[in-house]
Design a protein around this motif. Structure first.
Motif, mmCIF file in Angstrom:
data_model
loop_
_atom_site.group_PDB
_atom_site.id
_atom_site.type_symbol
_atom_site.label_atom_id
_atom_site.label_comp_id
_atom_site.label_asym_id
_atom_site.label_seq_id
_atom_site.Cartn_x
_atom_site.Cartn_y
_atom_site.Cartn_z
ATOM 1 N N GLY A 43 0.810 -1.076 -0.019
ATOM 2 C CA GLY A 43 -0.105 -0.145 0.097
ATOM 3 C C GLY A 43 0.998 1.278 -0.056
ATOM 4 N N SER A 44 0.409 2.068 -0.476
ATOM 5 C CA SER A 44 1.070 3.705 -0.395
ATOM 6 C C SER A 44 1.298 4.093 1.128
ATOM 7 C CB SER A 44 0.157 4.546 -1.420
ATOM 8 O OG SER A 44 -0.819 4.694 -0.983
ATOM 9 N N ARG A 45 2.233 4.891 1.243
ATOM 10 C CA ARG A 45 2.562 5.677 2.468
ATOM 11 C C ARG A 45 1.474 6.184 3.186
ATOM 12 N NH1 ARG A 45 7.163 5.612 5.058
ATOM 13 N NH2 ARG A 45 8.212 4.822 3.427
ATOM 14 N N GLY A 46 1.147 5.848 4.410
ATOM 15 C CA GLY A 46 0.036 6.660 5.173
ATOM 16 C C GLY A 46 -1.154 6.060 5.144
ATOM 17 N N VAL A 47 -1.410 4.949 4.366
ATOM 18 C CA VAL A 47 -2.880 4.580 4.289
ATOM 19 C C VAL A 47 -3.441 3.354 5.738
ATOM 20 C CG1 VAL A 47 -3.054 4.559 1.832
ATOM 21 C CG2 VAL A 47 -2.053 2.399 2.792
ATOM 22 N N GLY A 48 -2.346 3.316 6.375
ATOM 23 C CA GLY A 48 -2.691 2.439 7.471
ATOM 24 C C GLY A 48 -2.183 1.003 7.499
ATOM 25 N N SER B 287 -2.776 18.953 6.609
ATOM 26 C CA SER B 287 -2.244 19.265 5.298
ATOM 27 C C SER B 287 -0.874 19.005 5.623
ATOM 28 C CB SER B 287 -2.350 20.725 4.983
ATOM 29 O OG SER B 287 -2.156 21.721 5.929
ATOM 30 N N GLU B 288 -0.314 19.409 7.006
ATOM 31 C CA GLU B 288 1.123 19.205 7.177
ATOM 32 C C GLU B 288 1.762 17.712 7.040
ATOM 33 O OE1 GLU B 288 3.670 21.397 7.325
ATOM 34 O OE2 GLU B 288 2.272 22.610 6.243
ATOM 35 N N ASN B 289 0.675 16.945 7.843
ATOM 36 C CA ASN B 289 0.811 15.645 7.707
ATOM 37 C C ASN B 289 0.792 14.966 6.406
ATOM 38 O OD1 ASN B 289 1.367 13.290 9.392
ATOM 39 N ND2 ASN B 289 -0.567 13.181 10.551
ATOM 40 N N LEU B 290 -0.105 15.387 5.408
ATOM 41 C CA LEU B 290 -0.251 14.990 4.152
ATOM 42 C C LEU B 290 1.264 15.189 3.330
ATOM 43 C CD1 LEU B 290 -1.403 13.366 1.924
ATOM 44 C CD2 LEU B 290 -2.907 15.539 1.465
ATOM 45 N N LEU B 291 1.596 16.592 3.495
ATOM 46 C CA LEU B 291 2.932 16.856 3.053
ATOM 47 C C LEU B 291 4.182 16.097 3.241
ATOM 48 C CD1 LEU B 291 2.724 20.800 2.844
ATOM 49 C CD2 LEU B 291 2.758 19.097 0.992
ATOM 50 N N LYS B 292 4.040 15.714 4.578
ATOM 51 C CA LYS B 292 5.082 14.917 5.266
ATOM 52 C C LYS B 292 5.027 13.355 4.581
ATOM 53 C CE LYS B 292 6.894 12.825 9.536
ATOM 54 N NZ LYS B 292 6.711 12.789 10.891
ATOM 55 N N THR B 293 3.938 12.995 4.657
ATOM 56 C CA THR B 293 3.579 11.665 3.843
ATOM 57 C C THR B 293 4.204 11.599 2.425
ATOM 58 O OG1 THR B 293 1.873 11.073 5.313
ATOM 59 C CG2 THR B 293 2.131 9.866 3.439
ATOM 60 N N LEU B 294 3.777 12.643 1.547
ATOM 61 C CA LEU B 294 4.099 12.946 0.323
ATOM 62 C C LEU B 294 5.701 12.746 0.193
ATOM 63 C CD1 LEU B 294 3.438 13.018 -2.679
ATOM 64 C CD2 LEU B 294 2.823 15.265 -2.429
ATOM 65 N N ASN B 295 6.510 13.656 0.957
ATOM 66 C CA ASN B 295 7.826 13.883 0.927
ATOM 67 C C ASN B 295 8.468 12.483 1.157
ATOM 68 O OD1 ASN B 295 8.822 16.515 -0.104
ATOM 69 N ND2 ASN B 295 7.439 17.170 1.656
ATOM 70 N N MET B 296 7.932 11.677 2.303
ATOM 71 C CA MET B 296 8.495 10.431 2.736
ATOM 72 C C MET B 296 8.289 9.243 1.550
ATOM 73 S SD MET B 296 9.873 10.218 5.678
ATOM 74 C CE MET B 296 9.672 8.522 6.333
ATOM 75 N N ALA C 17 3.765 4.554 -7.043
ATOM 76 C CA ALA C 17 3.565 4.863 -5.598
ATOM 77 C C ALA C 17 2.405 5.464 -5.260
ATOM 78 C CB ALA C 17 4.702 5.989 -5.347
ATOM 79 N N ARG C 18 1.287 5.363 -6.341
ATOM 80 C CA ARG C 18 -0.080 5.865 -6.199
ATOM 81 C C ARG C 18 -0.062 7.431 -5.933
ATOM 82 N NH1 ARG C 18 0.357 0.418 -6.619
ATOM 83 N NH2 ARG C 18 -1.780 -0.739 -6.463
ATOM 84 N N VAL C 19 1.003 8.142 -6.267
ATOM 85 C CA VAL C 19 0.972 9.723 -6.080
ATOM 86 C C VAL C 19 0.238 10.240 -7.440
ATOM 87 C CG1 VAL C 19 2.319 11.795 -6.275
ATOM 88 C CG2 VAL C 19 3.077 9.851 -4.806
ATOM 89 N N LEU C 20 0.621 9.571 -8.597
ATOM 90 C CA LEU C 20 -0.012 9.715 -9.710
ATOM 91 C C LEU C 20 -0.881 8.640 -10.223
ATOM 92 C CD1 LEU C 20 2.892 11.659 -11.805
ATOM 93 C CD2 LEU C 20 0.998 12.580 -10.314
#
Length: 395
Positions: free
Chosen positions: A38-43, A211-220, A282-285
């Motif tokens: 799974g992509s980062r942050g989904v649990g 939003s900050e948590n999501l940006l951190k997840t995206l950068n990770m 990575a499920r970003v795009l």
């Protein structure tokens, strides 16, 4: 070993109890090696702990959760640890962040053959591909994909109402009956705005700014899942970030212009396509190809992986119809295919090669009977019109 068992017990007793994810019932738990991608942050970590909580007592010696970033695994092998675990009555090892343990694939295979009573359940990044990395392990492991929350799961978390899932066929061909069944309990359109903003990732339940948590997840995702796991050079990080940002600013229904993107991030067309492939894994795009395009590696359009990403990447308020398309494509991505239907139109898409659909906030042009309309508002009583929120009930 005692320290790891104490950590396991503490996590089970103190971790937040949430809803049971749909995937929990889809997995065949009889398999001895099970991967949760799974992509980062989904649990994924929460999913492992939830499985342990539902099937074992917190102090049971039969199950143990381990994050493989433990320093003890720098001098002890996983195979030797598994041997000690089995001798102590252990049956199920839940292994998190396996990419932090070198040669994990080889040791998983050794555990499989040496300890026939042992089950290993592990989490993996969405960008990891067992078929390419280890074909032997791929034949003995069953790998499943954990997506972020669906709209249905988000509503369940918010008000506690357990709602059913529906197949794509039920949604497309029996829309009135399905809508009536759901709206007896809730009106899902009341949750759409919040879901589009922060409903996909489970960390919206945390007190930190989403939003900050999501940006951190995206950068990770970029720094770990792509640069580390895919072994890309550090200097490419800026180009990956810029590519994502440029794609997020595209106007609605924009066609992919690889040459322009290559020029803007100062690289080649081939490299841009490689970046898009990595970010798609990575499920970003979320690339969308044409139905008549045999080379699916060259998409016609690019959407963000989920609607929440618009909220932290778009400079201006996202176009509502484009945001809804991102939502529909995201909810369909668990088991369904969607493509741009023809070269003559940029608004008509096709689902599973069977259903031509137009996805809009509301119907702006004339009604046509040769397609389905997925709409947020307007006349939803006409034949082949479907409320957009209904796609949030696929899982």
């Amino acid at each position: 070993m005692d320290y790891l068992h104490r950590t396991h017990t503490y996590l089970l007793r103190h971790a937040r109890t949430g809803l049971q994810r749909r995937l929990m019932d889809e997995i065949d738990w009889n398999h001895r090696i099970i991967g949760i991608k799974g992509s980062r942050g989904v649990g994924k970590t929460t999913f492992l702990l939830d499985y342990a909580r539902r099937h074992f007592a917190p102090t049971s010696p039969e199950c143990l959760y381990i994050n493989l970033n433990q320093f003890s695994f720098t001098t002890h092998t996983l195979v030797d640890f598994a041997s000690e675990f089995v001798r102590g009555g252990g049956r199920t090892l839940l292994l998190d962040q396996v990419f932090k343990y070198p040669n994990w694939q080889e040791e998983f295979k050794q555990c499989y053959y040496l300890y026939p009573t042992l089950q290993i359940v592990f989490t993996a990044s969405a960008v990891m591909n067992l078929e390419e990395e280890d074909s032997e392990l791929a034949t003995i492991a069953s790998v499943y994909h954990l997506a972020g929350f669906s709209l249905r799961e988000f509503i369940h978390l918010d008000n506690g109402i357990v709602l059913p899932t529906f197949t794509l066929e039920e949604i497309m061909e029996h829309t009135p009956e399905v809508v009536r069944e759901i709206t007896r309990s809730v009106h899902p359109d009341l949750w759409m705005d919040r879901y589009l903003e922060y409903g996909y990732y489970p960390f919206h339940l945390e007190p930190r700014l989403y939003s900050e948590n999501l940006l951190k997840t995206l950068n990770m995702t970029l720094e770990v899942d792509l640069l580390f796991i895919k072994q890309l050079e550090q200097r490419l990080l800026h180009k990956l970030r810029k590519l994502i940002y440029l794609l997020a600013q595209q106007p609605p229904l924009a066609m992919l212009n690889v040459s322009q993107l290559a020029s803007e991030i100062e690289t080649s067309r081939t490299t841009v396509m490689n970046y898009i492939r990595y970010l798609s894994e990575a499920r970003v795009l979320r690339p969308v190809s044409r139905v008549d395009e045999t080379d699916t590696k060259k998409p016609a359009m690019i959407y963000l992986g989920n609607p929440n990403l618009h909220m932290v990447l778009s400079e201006t308020e996202p176009d509502r119809s484009e945001l809804l398309r991102t939502f529909v494509f995201n909810q369909l991505s668990k088991g369904h295919e969607f493509r741009l239907a023809s070269r003559s139109s940029v608004t008509l898409f096709e689902i599973d090669g069977k259903y031509p659909v137009q996805i809009e906030a509301e119907l702006g042009g004339r009604y046509r009977s040769d397609r389905y309309y997925i709409l947020e508002q307007g006349d939803l009583c006409r034949e082949k019109t479907i409320p957009v929120w209904l796609f949030g009930f696929l899982y």
